[in-house]
Design an enzyme around this catalytic site. Sequence first.
Site, PDB file in Angstrom:
ATOM      1  N   PHE A 231       0.876  -1.187   0.000  1.00  0.00           N
ATOM      2  CA  PHE A 231       0.000   0.000   0.000  1.00  0.00           C
ATOM      3  C   PHE A 231       0.902   1.222   0.000  1.00  0.00           C
ATOM      4  CE2 PHE A 231      -1.599   3.683   2.193  1.00  0.00           C
ATOM      5  CZ  PHE A 231      -2.881   3.857   1.689  1.00  0.00           C
ATOM      6  N   GLU A 232       0.785   2.047  -1.001  1.00  0.00           N
ATOM      7  CA  GLU A 232       1.437   3.351  -0.952  1.00  0.00           C
ATOM      8  C   GLU A 232       0.728   4.267  -1.919  1.00  0.00           C
ATOM      9  OE1 GLU A 232       5.646   2.992  -2.084  1.00  0.00           O
ATOM     10  OE2 GLU A 232       5.130   2.574  -4.161  1.00  0.00           O
TER      11      GLU A 232
END
Length: 329
Positions: A231-232
């Site tokens: 997740f980014e």
Amino acid sequence: SAFSNFGKYGGNAQGLNEYSPQGVKPVKAALVALIRNDDLYGMRQAIRELEDRWNHKYNYPYIFLNDKPFTSEFKQGIRDLTKAQVQFGILEPGTWGYPSWIDQEKAKKERETADYIKGHSESYRFMCRFQSGFVHKHPLLRDLEFYWRIEPDVHYYCDIDYDPFLYMKKNELKYGWNIAPDEYEPTVRTLWNTTKDFMQKNPQMIAKKNLLDWVSNPDGTYTKCHFWSNFEIVDLSLYRSPQYQAFFDHLDKAGGFFYERWGDAPIHSLAVAMFLQKSQVHYFDDIGYYHPAMSHCPKGSKTSGKCVCDPEKGWSNDFGCAKRWRSVS
Ligand code: GDP
Ligand code: MN
């Protein structure tokens, strides 16, 4: 609690006015995954949740990349789930595989003797090198200001009632994360020394106000703290910057993608630490998230009715590297 901040950027009338989905999409952004055809059902799960929790209101496009051609089954299986634009692309030559200077015998020996997770895998290393050095250069991402990386088999636990892309853009945020573990030493044996060598050779590239105290202990050793990059949400100007390119080239020449098993997560994180200051980095405490092995459940979400996770379990703010994050300025 951390959760009481939530109203500032979403979930109430004021937040909805400011970051509402009405009208033209305010940010050039997309949800992006490098993915295999075999990951279709894991990705369908993730998209179903992202759509239900968020994107059915915003319709940000999706971009899927693969080292092999996508099957028509994969494409249809994705398109069935969203009314947003979906694009499928194949990787550019030279962005998957070995660069010419790598000693492939030495790489093979490492794979054969490695006793860490994915240590035996060649394709995993190609994947990490691609996510570190090339994803942001793919032609399908050329016009994007921001990307949100997505992966198969993840969960989005909570409604997201605002536009995280717009939130980042308005607040001049460059990097958004929500879980920060520490890396397993055998996979990054020489990464910190190689990074220090880069900093010594390129002192002018390091931000004056930086986050090196997050990755470096008082005695100069590596904390191995990193943002879990499955997740980014990132302002791609970070990865497109000359300093990032120079850092990637330096690491790629050193060969640790193959002679060890450097992940894109510690590499993205070291870049954040060298090139950004804290006010440019955002902890998405309000985005409940699970990726196999670890999760983040917003504190206080039990009473909000928006999340399905148990906030008593898996609050990523309890992790050592998250505590360390709060202590750096
Ligand atoms: P982990 O999260 O570190 O356990 O690694 P994953 O197996 O989830 O891989 C990360 C991402 O890269 C996922 O979206 C995978 O689908 C993708 N990926 C991994 N290996 C390959 C590969 O060989 N080819 C392609 N096209 N995608 C890959
Ligand atoms: Mn994964």
